[in-house]
Design a protein around this motif. Structure first.
Motif, PDB file in Angstrom:
ATOM      1  N   SER A  44       1.173   0.821   1.212  1.00 23.08           N
ATOM      2  CA  SER A  44       1.276   2.161   0.633  1.00 23.08           C
ATOM      3  C   SER A  44       0.312   3.143   1.285  1.00 23.08           C
ATOM      4  N   TRP A  46      -1.838   7.123   0.355  1.00 24.56           N
ATOM      5  CA  TRP A  46      -2.346   7.953  -0.733  1.00 24.56           C
ATOM      6  C   TRP A  46      -2.210   9.425  -0.361  1.00 24.56           C
ATOM      7  N   GLU A  50      -0.546  14.137  -4.674  1.00 20.69           N
ATOM      8  CA  GLU A  50       0.079  13.397  -5.771  1.00 20.69           C
ATOM      9  C   GLU A  50      -0.911  12.562  -6.572  1.00 20.69           C
ATOM     10  N   ARG A  52      -1.810   9.439  -6.310  1.00 20.60           N
ATOM     11  CA  ARG A  52      -1.319   8.099  -6.628  1.00 20.60           C
ATOM     12  C   ARG A  52      -0.870   7.431  -5.338  1.00 20.60           C
ATOM     13  N   TRP A  53      -0.797   6.086  -5.339  1.00 13.69           N
ATOM     14  CA  TRP A  53      -0.311   5.338  -4.191  1.00 13.69           C
ATOM     15  C   TRP A  53       1.201   5.479  -4.109  1.00 13.69           C
ATOM     16  N   VAL A  54       1.734   5.653  -2.892  1.00 11.71           N
ATOM     17  CA  VAL A  54       3.179   5.765  -2.671  1.00 11.71           C
ATOM     18  C   VAL A  54       3.601   4.675  -1.703  1.00 11.71           C
TER      19      VAL A  54
END
Length: 80
Positions: A44, A46, A50, A52-54
């Motif tokens: 993932s 960052w 956002e 948050r981890w994507v």
């Protein structure tokens, strides 16, 4: 095991990221199946907007070897 970067993400990703490790001793010519668990965060990124981890979807290159400089297998795996 090392994993390549995702395609079409808005951040720079390393060419090869260490993703999982397991030591296996084999005799020459002996087959062996090895299962490796790769934590989702290893794959993932960052995005600061956002917070948050994507985990990006798509295919990633996978390398397996004794070390970064001693790659024995190359393939790909799909996510999402």
């Amino acid at each position: 095991m090392y994993v390549g970067p995702a395609v079409d993400v808005p951040v720079a990703m390393p060419t090869r990221t260490p993703a999982a490790f397991r030591r296996v001793d084999l005799q020459a010519g002996s087959p062996c199946r090895v299962n490796l668990y790769v934590d989702e965060r290893r794959l993932s990124y960052w995005p600061t907007g956002e917070q948050r981890w994507v985990l990006p979807a798509g295919r990633r290159t996978v390398w397996v070897g004794a070390s970064f400089r001693d790659i024995r297998l190359t393939g790909s795996a799909g996510l999402g």
